[in-house]
Design a protein around this motif. Structure first.
Motif, mmCIF file in Angstrom:
data_model
loop_
_atom_site.group_PDB
_atom_site.id
_atom_site.type_symbol
_atom_site.label_atom_id
_atom_site.label_comp_id
_atom_site.label_asym_id
_atom_site.label_seq_id
_atom_site.Cartn_x
_atom_site.Cartn_y
_atom_site.Cartn_z
ATOM 1 N N ARG A 1 -4.871 7.843 -1.430
ATOM 2 C CA ARG A 1 -4.104 7.008 -2.352
ATOM 3 C C ARG A 1 -2.795 7.676 -2.368
ATOM 4 O O ARG A 1 -1.694 7.052 -3.199
ATOM 5 N N PHE A 2 -2.665 8.889 -2.183
ATOM 6 C CA PHE A 2 -1.527 9.833 -2.584
ATOM 7 C C PHE A 2 -0.503 9.957 -1.356
ATOM 8 O O PHE A 2 -1.009 10.589 -0.295
ATOM 9 N N LEU A 3 0.528 9.502 -1.737
ATOM 10 C CA LEU A 3 1.505 9.592 -0.380
ATOM 11 C C LEU A 3 2.836 10.328 -1.103
ATOM 12 O O LEU A 3 3.839 9.649 -1.665
ATOM 13 N N SER B 1 8.832 11.047 -6.154
ATOM 14 C CA SER B 1 8.081 11.351 -4.731
ATOM 15 C C SER B 1 9.301 11.928 -3.919
ATOM 16 O O SER B 1 8.634 12.806 -2.937
ATOM 17 N N TRP C 1 1.715 6.059 -7.279
ATOM 18 C CA TRP C 1 0.577 6.833 -7.443
ATOM 19 C C TRP C 1 0.645 8.199 -7.376
ATOM 20 O O TRP C 1 0.469 9.122 -8.222
ATOM 21 N N THR D 1 2.441 1.745 -3.398
ATOM 22 C CA THR D 1 1.627 2.176 -4.286
ATOM 23 C C THR D 1 1.060 3.543 -4.218
ATOM 24 O O THR D 1 1.041 4.248 -4.938
ATOM 25 N N GLY D 2 1.038 4.056 -2.950
ATOM 26 C CA GLY D 2 0.796 5.672 -2.625
ATOM 27 C C GLY D 2 1.798 6.315 -3.005
ATOM 28 O O GLY D 2 1.878 7.484 -3.664
ATOM 29 N N LYS D 3 3.206 5.869 -3.054
ATOM 30 C CA LYS D 3 4.302 6.572 -3.420
ATOM 31 C C LYS D 3 4.166 6.813 -5.064
ATOM 32 O O LYS D 3 4.457 7.762 -5.572
ATOM 33 N N ASP E 1 0.855 -1.223 0.159
ATOM 34 C CA ASP E 1 -0.119 0.228 0.044
ATOM 35 C C ASP E 1 0.886 1.127 0.153
ATOM 36 O O ASP E 1 0.436 2.432 -0.693
ATOM 37 N N ALA F 1 -4.113 14.455 -0.672
ATOM 38 C CA ALA F 1 -4.149 13.274 -0.192
ATOM 39 C C ALA F 1 -5.746 12.890 0.078
ATOM 40 O O ALA F 1 -6.086 11.899 -0.113
#
Length: 141
Positions: free
Chosen positions: A94-96, A70, A61, A57-59, A54, A88
């Motif tokens: 989902r945004f990291l 990132s 995305w 994926t966030g990074k 997760d 976010a």
């Protein structure tokens, strides 16, 4: 090149995990997304915690969504925290914007997607992502 292939995505992950093993990093998860932010491939090494996919994926995305690594996004978040908190929330979590993902570009610098990793420090995560992309003959951005 029309888009990122599954073969390329798997090769990026394999190269990233090889680099991680060579360096003796903790168990990692590596995720590759296409240019639209859709999952292309993901792997979580034995011993990597349940959150690693997760986080990776966030990074990735965030990177593909904002067209920047990132690391760049993490710096921008420090300079404009309210905007990034809003991003976010808008992205439904989902945004990291944390160091550990890079864009995947072709020879013409067109963005094909992004690769993110989680399991080590942000620098370690980023390092294996860059290795995965470059060892596959693509460009990291």
């Amino acid at each position: 090149m029309t888009g990122l292939t599954l073969e390329q995505a798997n090769a990026i992950i394999a190269a990233a995990l090889r680099r991680s093993a060579q360096k003796g990093y903790k168990p990692m998860a590596v995720v590759v997304l296409d240019a639209a932010g859709h999952l292309k491939a993901a792997q979580r090494q034995d011993g990597a915690s349940m959150f690693r996919v997760d986080i990776a994926t966030g990074k990735a995305w965030a990177a593909v969504g904002m067209d920047a690594s990132s690391r760049t996004l993490a710096q921008r978040a420090k300079d404009n925290p309210n905007f990034f908190v809003t991003l976010a929330a808008t992205a439904q979590g989902r945004f990291l914007p944390q160091t550990g993902a890079v864009l995947i570009k072709d020879a013409a610098c067109a963005v094909l997607g992004a690769v993110g990793a989680s399991g080590g420090t942000g620098d370690e995560d980023e390092e294996i992502c860059i290795a995965g992309v470059t060892e596959t003959g693509l460009q990291a951005g």
